[in-house]
Design a protein around this motif. Structure first.
Motif, PDB file in Angstrom:
ATOM      1  N   UNK A 168       0.834  -1.213   0.000  1.00 60.34           N
ATOM      2  CA  UNK A 168       0.000   0.000   0.000  1.00 60.34           C
ATOM      3  C   UNK A 168       0.862   1.253   0.000  1.00 60.34           C
ATOM      4  N   UNK A 169       1.900   1.279   0.837  1.00 64.72           N
ATOM      5  CA  UNK A 169       2.768   2.445   0.895  1.00 64.72           C
ATOM      6  C   UNK A 169       3.548   2.643  -0.402  1.00 64.72           C
ATOM      7  N   UNK A 170       3.692   1.570  -1.185  1.00 64.82           N
ATOM      8  CA  UNK A 170       4.372   1.666  -2.473  1.00 64.82           C
ATOM      9  C   UNK A 170       3.420   2.001  -3.610  1.00 64.82           C
ATOM     10  N   UNK A 171       2.165   2.314  -3.276  1.00 60.56           N
ATOM     11  CA  UNK A 171       1.237   2.795  -4.298  1.00 60.56           C
ATOM     12  C   UNK A 171       0.094   1.875  -4.645  1.00 60.56           C
ATOM     13  N   UNK A 172       0.036   0.669  -4.069  1.00 63.82           N
ATOM     14  CA  UNK A 172      -1.082  -0.236  -4.348  1.00 63.82           C
ATOM     15  C   UNK A 172      -2.350   0.287  -3.682  1.00 63.82           C
ATOM     16  N   UNK A 173      -3.536  -0.095  -4.179  1.00 69.59           N
ATOM     17  CA  UNK A 173      -4.787   0.366  -3.570  1.00 69.59           C
ATOM     18  C   UNK A 173      -4.880  -0.043  -2.102  1.00 69.59           C
ATOM     19  N   UNK A 174      -5.582   0.790  -1.338  1.00 74.56           N
ATOM     20  CA  UNK A 174      -5.791   0.507   0.087  1.00 74.56           C
ATOM     21  C   UNK A 174      -6.953  -0.472   0.211  1.00 74.56           C
ATOM     22  N   UNK A 175      -6.661  -1.752   0.056  1.00 75.42           N
ATOM     23  CA  UNK A 175      -7.681  -2.794   0.001  1.00 75.42           C
ATOM     24  C   UNK A 175      -7.498  -3.741   1.181  1.00 75.42           C
ATOM     25  N   UNK A 176      -8.451  -3.804   2.120  1.00 70.15           N
ATOM     26  CA  UNK A 176      -8.293  -4.685   3.285  1.00 70.15           C
ATOM     27  C   UNK A 176      -8.263  -6.161   2.910  1.00 70.15           C
ATOM     28  N   UNK A 177      -7.669  -6.946   3.781  1.00 72.67           N
ATOM     29  CA  UNK A 177      -7.681  -8.408   3.645  1.00 72.67           C
ATOM     30  C   UNK A 177      -9.034  -8.908   4.130  1.00 72.67           C
ATOM     31  N   UNK A 178      -9.719  -9.686   3.311  1.00 77.04           N
ATOM     32  CA  UNK A 178     -11.065 -10.119   3.657  1.00 77.04           C
ATOM     33  C   UNK A 178     -11.239 -11.612   3.776  1.00 77.04           C
TER      34      UNK A 178
END
Length: 246
Positions: A168-178
């Motif tokens: 996420x900090x490297x630019x990936x979407x802020x997507x929770x683990x579900x």
């Protein structure tokens, strides 16, 4: 691990056939509940807003369809006044094909403690969405039957969440683990490599806790989609090699 049996070998589709008489929205909700309810109880714990989100429906539509299912005696529900809080839905016998556990109190106390501890480990991490599904409960029971230790699961959660935060900090979407299955590949990776020193996990935990503060305060994503599936990204900071993590 206990396998639930059909109450009648010819009755798996009986409830589905009866449910075809329901309105389309209520029928689709019933099918989703049937696929996600615990096999040993025919029940599921989930909030109304969470149910609306996973089904991509308006909360009012979910409430209306639940009322239809209750009035048709397809299921019984118990929700509080807070739509965010988990509630309880149980499918009735005529629409549930499996034998139910005789009593929740008959469950192995050691297994119950194991399941509760896994829930606690996941609840400590900001990037894990809850409540977890019936499929996650069954996977946790499978891990117990395989003898996977809580210590190893805790390490897999740290590593998997660490990768999630770095990605996420490297630019990936802020997507929770579900999904609990997200950590399955991490467990397999840990099993194949020499164990890192204990102090490394303390370092990893501290690093994760710092990133979690940023995750919690970030406002860029309003309604992220849940991730299931594999072991997440592969940021080098949390890759397990040669007895350690880098």
């Amino acid at each position: 691990m206990t396998t639930q049996r059909l109450r009648c070998s010819q009755d798996w589709g009986g409830g589905l056939l009866k449910a075809l008489a329901l309105p389309d929205g209520a029928f689709k909700l019933y099918v989703w509940l049937r696929l996600h309810a615990r096999i040993d109880t025919g029940s599921i714990e989930i909030g109304q807003l969470e149910l609306a989100r996973v089904l991509n429906k308006a909360p009012g539509t979910i409430r209306a369809n639940l009322k239809i299912l209750v009035s048709a005696n397809v299921c019984q529900v118990n929700f509080g006044h807070n739509p965010h809080a988990p509630g309880w839905i149980q499918i009735m016998d005529d629409y549930w094909p499996y034998e139910r556990a005789d009593s929740p109190t008959e469950e192995d106390p050691e297994l119950r403690a194991y399941l509760d501890r896994i829930q606690e480990l996941l609840g400590e991490r900001a990037c894990v969405r809850s409540p977890l599904s019936a499929a996650d409960d069954l996977l946790a029971r499978e891990w117990h039957a395989r003898g996977v230790s809580l210590e190893r699961i805790g390490q897999a959660v740290l590593m998997g969440c660490g990768r999630k935060y770095v990605s996420w900090r490297n630019g990936a979407p802020r997507v929770p683990i579900g999904s609990l299955r997200y950590f399955e590949a991490v467990l397999a990776e840990l099993a194949k490599q020499p164990a890192p020193p204990p102090e490394y996990w303390d370092y990893t935990r501290q690093k994760i806790e710092r990133m979690e503060k940023l995750w919690r305060t970030d406002q860029r994503s309003e309604d992220p989609t849940v991730v299931g599936g594999g072991g997440g990204g592969d940021p080098s900071e949390f890759k397990h090699r040669n007895g350690g993590l880098r």
